[in-house]
Enzyme design. Structure first.
Site, PDB file in Angstrom:
ATOM      1  N   LYS A 159     -13.302  11.270   5.916  1.00  0.00           N
ATOM      2  CA  LYS A 159     -11.855  11.182   6.127  1.00  0.00           C
ATOM      3  C   LYS A 159     -11.302  12.591   5.902  1.00  0.00           C
ATOM      4  O   LYS A 159     -10.838  12.926   4.810  1.00  0.00           O
ATOM      5  CB  LYS A 159     -11.245  10.157   5.159  1.00  0.00           C
ATOM      6  CG  LYS A 159      -9.826   9.746   5.493  1.00  0.00           C
ATOM      7  CD  LYS A 159      -9.419   8.533   4.679  1.00  0.00           C
ATOM      8  CE  LYS A 159      -7.916   8.264   4.750  1.00  0.00           C
ATOM      9  NZ  LYS A 159      -7.378   8.012   6.073  1.00  0.00           N
TER      10      LYS A 159
HETATM   11  N1  PMP Z   1      -9.406   4.515  10.703  1.00  0.00           N
HETATM   12  C1  PMP Z   1      -8.698   5.612  10.451  1.00  0.00           C
HETATM   13  C2  PMP Z   1      -8.775   6.761  11.392  1.00  0.00           C
HETATM   14  C3  PMP Z   1      -7.899   5.688   9.300  1.00  0.00           C
HETATM   15  O1  PMP Z   1      -7.181   6.771   9.039  1.00  0.00           O
HETATM   16  C4  PMP Z   1      -7.824   4.565   8.437  1.00  0.00           C
HETATM   17  C5  PMP Z   1      -6.959   4.608   7.219  1.00  0.00           C
HETATM   18  N2  PMP Z   1      -7.613   5.185   6.134  1.00  0.00           N
HETATM   19  C6  PMP Z   1      -8.593   3.430   8.747  1.00  0.00           C
HETATM   20  C7  PMP Z   1      -9.372   3.446   9.892  1.00  0.00           C
HETATM   21  C8  PMP Z   1      -8.610   2.236   7.850  1.00  0.00           C
HETATM   22  O2  PMP Z   1      -9.340   2.521   6.690  1.00  0.00           O
HETATM   23  P1  PMP Z   1      -8.992   1.833   5.299  1.00  0.00           P
HETATM   24  O3  PMP Z   1      -9.019   0.376   5.533  1.00  0.00           O
HETATM   25  O4  PMP Z   1     -10.069   2.288   4.382  1.00  0.00           O
HETATM   26  O5  PMP Z   1      -7.641   2.301   4.903  1.00  0.00           O
END
Ligand code: PMP
Length: 315
Positions: A159
């Site tokens: 991320k």
């Molecule tokens: N995909 C992307 C590109 C994101 O930024 C997020 C948000 N973090 C998610 C998916 C969903 O991930 P999570 O459920 O861990 O927040």
């Protein structure tokens, strides 16, 4: 536009005033996108304030940095405890939590290894990401003309701040044309995800979501949704999703920390199913919100108490 604000930010191990959490303009991250972050939610539950899946988010932060050969100069426990301390210092009952690691001011040039690593923990009050009505009525989305980055370009399991240049293009394209969100394909033409959400489809009685190899972020809400659906006896498969399945699905929903579980009611102006929230989506929302609001016991150990904490478990 109201500016986000709180009292304190945790900066490299110390709480500082919101306005003092500054970085130098020569920080490597500003020039080359070298930052890694998390988005986490703290909910006001029946038991008090609790953070949803804190250890998993902290692990993903360390994993994101590891991929980029970046050592966080704090331990797992220090980051987890720092998050609790920051929420307490701001006296929030419910909030969004943003840990951020950057390559700071040291060396300049593409190689990040000479730049110091700085860590910030921020918290603020944030409502429904895709709008208040979205959870019930669903959102209108378009397929994006932008693809997700190929797996051998930017690793989607990290991320990383730089990844969100692609996300921003997807989101802006959708927004200027009146859509709530864009859905991007991967380089092979299969469905990947939204700019900040994972996507699920209900098709012929099964729930389908793109696999980790489809340039998605391996979402923690995605993982939670899979668990909650399976507990209801719903079959969930992770497999490649051709674009046209978006038009043929009976139900579609997004998952994400910000978006939680949000129904999609149309794709490219084609109604999803009957054009309103479907039964599997509704059931999952009920199960998800009952869990995060503490209306059911924490049977998976997903919640971490903020104000009466006895340490943060390791996942
Ligand atoms: N995909 C992307 C590109 C994101 O930024 C997020 C948000 N973090 C998610 C998916 C969903 O991930 P999570 O459920 O861990 O927040």
């Amino acid at each position: 536009m109201s500016r986000i604000r709180a009292d304190k930010i945790w900066k490299n191990g110390k709480l500082v005033d919101w306005d003092d959490a500054r970085v130098h303009v020569m920080s490597h991250a500003l020039h080359y996108g070298t930052s890694w972050f998390e988005g986490i939610r703290c909910y006001q539950t029946k038991r008090g304030s609790e953070i949803f899946r804190l250890p998993e988010h902290v692990k993903r932060l360390f994993d994101s940095c590891k991929i980029y050969r970046t050592e966080i100069p704090f331990s797992w426990d220090e980051i987890s405890e720092g998050i609790l301390e920051t929420i307490r210092a701001n006296r929030f009952r419910e909030c969004y939590i943003r840990p951020l690691v950057i390559r700071g001011y040291g060396s300049i040039g593409v190689n990040p290894l000479g730049a110091p690593v700085e860590v910030f923990l921020m918290v603020w009050e944030w409502g429904k990401y895709l709008g208040d009505e979205a959870l019930e009525k669903g959102v209108d989305v378009r397929t994006s003309s932008w693809l997700r980055a190929a797996p051998n370009t930017f690793p989607s399991m990290a991320k990383a701040g730089g990844n969100y240049l692609n996300g921003g293009l997807i989101k802006m394209e959708a927004a200027v044309e009146g859509f709530a969100e864009g859905v991007a394909m991967d380089v092979n033409g299969y469905v990947s995800e939204g700019s900040g959400e994972n996507i699920f489809l209900v098709h012929q009685g099964r729930v389908v979501t793109p696999p980790v190899g489809a340039s998605i972020l391996s979402g923690i809400t995605r993982d939670s949704a899979i668990t909650l659906l399976q507990e209801r006896g719903v079959e969930v498969v992770q497999e490649q999703v051709p674009r046209e399945m978006l038009y043929l699905a009976d139900e579609i929903f997004f998952t994400g920390t910000a978006a939680e579980v949000t129904p999609v009611r149309s794709v490219d102006r084609i109604d999803v199913g009957s054009g309103s929230r479907g039964p599997i989506t509704r059931q999952l929302q009920e199960d998800f919100f009952a869990y995060v609001r503490g209306e059911v016991p924490d049977r998976h150990g997903w919640m971490t108490a903020v104000y009466q904490s006895a340490g943060v478990p390791t996942p």
